[in-house]
Scaffold this active site. Structure first.
Site, PDB file in Angstrom:
ATOM      1  CG  ASP A   1      50.466  46.739  37.799  1.00  0.00           C
ATOM      2  OD1 ASP A   1      49.340  47.157  38.145  1.00  0.00           O
ATOM      3  OD2 ASP A   1      51.139  46.289  38.618  1.00  0.00           O
TER       4      ASP A   1
ATOM      5  CE  LYS B   1      49.385  46.756  41.427  1.00  0.00           C
ATOM      6  NZ  LYS B   1      50.575  46.702  41.199  1.00  0.00           N
TER       7      LYS B   1
ATOM      8  CB  CYS C   1      51.862  43.311  40.274  1.00  0.00           C
ATOM      9  SG  CYS C   1      53.302  44.683  40.595  1.00  0.00           S
TER      10      CYS C   1
END
Ligand code: TIU
Length: 220
Positions: A25, A130, A163
């Site tokens: 990310d 995701k 995450c």
């Protein structure tokens, strides 16, 4: 075979052709003002200092022939993959799907959702969109890794305790040997970075290994 003798809690050994770097990310939505990180009330300036270290790790992993995987936390434009329990986090006027300075927050295809320029994916690298915190939930990541015979995962990216840690735990449950690069990950709350590393080391390395980037590079 490469062995990182100084990894914690124990040496971490891996074959380059069975190893993937998972960059979690590193998107404008988290690293730059005006995205999801800020919508959650976080100080995103704490993440930008991370970029050069992730860039060095990425450069090394590319040169060593590891599979490279980039993830993006993202949702469909109709938000059909964003449950209210997730959408209702953060500030009421800046939720997932709302329009902010980088257009719609955390929506796939928008400028804010893109991976930052310095770390842009290149040919033959996987990009996994995701909808959750974990990189395996509701994605094809598991199939992509198993098709390639990958057994070892090296983690970097943001945020450490959300995450990155969730993805590392998911990977551990699926039987991957996991290493977190301690200085290639960051949190809006620095104490959570230290706590996450301590949790990984606890109980005999309960979900994997950690090492700073220089310790990986000197072993390689
Ligand atoms: N909230 C927070 O710190 N992070 C996220 O919601 N997503 C990721 O960590 N990528």
């Amino acid at each position: 075979m490469t062995t990182i003798a100084r990894a914690k809690l124990a040496p971490f050994a891996f074959e380059a052709r069975q190893t993937a770097l998972i960059v979690i990310d590193m998107q404008r939505d988290f690293i730059e003002p005006g995205g999801f990180g800020e919508a959650l009330g976080s100080d995103v300036s704490l993440l930008s200092g991370l970029v050069p270290t992730v860039a060095r790790l990425l450069e090394y992993a590319r040169s060593a022939g590891w599979q490279i995987v980039h993830t993006r936390e993202s949702h469909a434009p109709d938000l059909s993959d964003c449950p209210p329990a997730k959408r209702l986090r953060g500030m009421p006027n800046a939720r997932i799907g709302d329009t902010g300075p980088m257009r719609r927050i955390l929506v796939r295809g928008g400028p804010g959702n893109a991976i930052i320029d310095t770390l842009k994916p290149i040919e033959n690298e996987l990009v996994i969109d995701k909808p959750g915190k974990g990189a395996f939930y509701a994605t094809r990541l598991g199939e992509e890794l198993s098709m390639r015979g990958i057994t070892h995962l090296v983690f970097a990216g943001v945020t450490t305790e959300v995450c990155v840690q969730t993805s590392m735990r998911e990977a551990d449950d699926r039987g991957y040997e996991c290493l977190l690069i301690e200085d290639a990950t960051a949190s809006h709350i620095p104490a959570f970075l230290d706590a996450t590393i301590a949790m990984i080391h606890s109980q005999g390395g309960i979900v994997g290994w950690t090492a700073p980037l220089d310790v990986l590079l000197e072993a390689a």
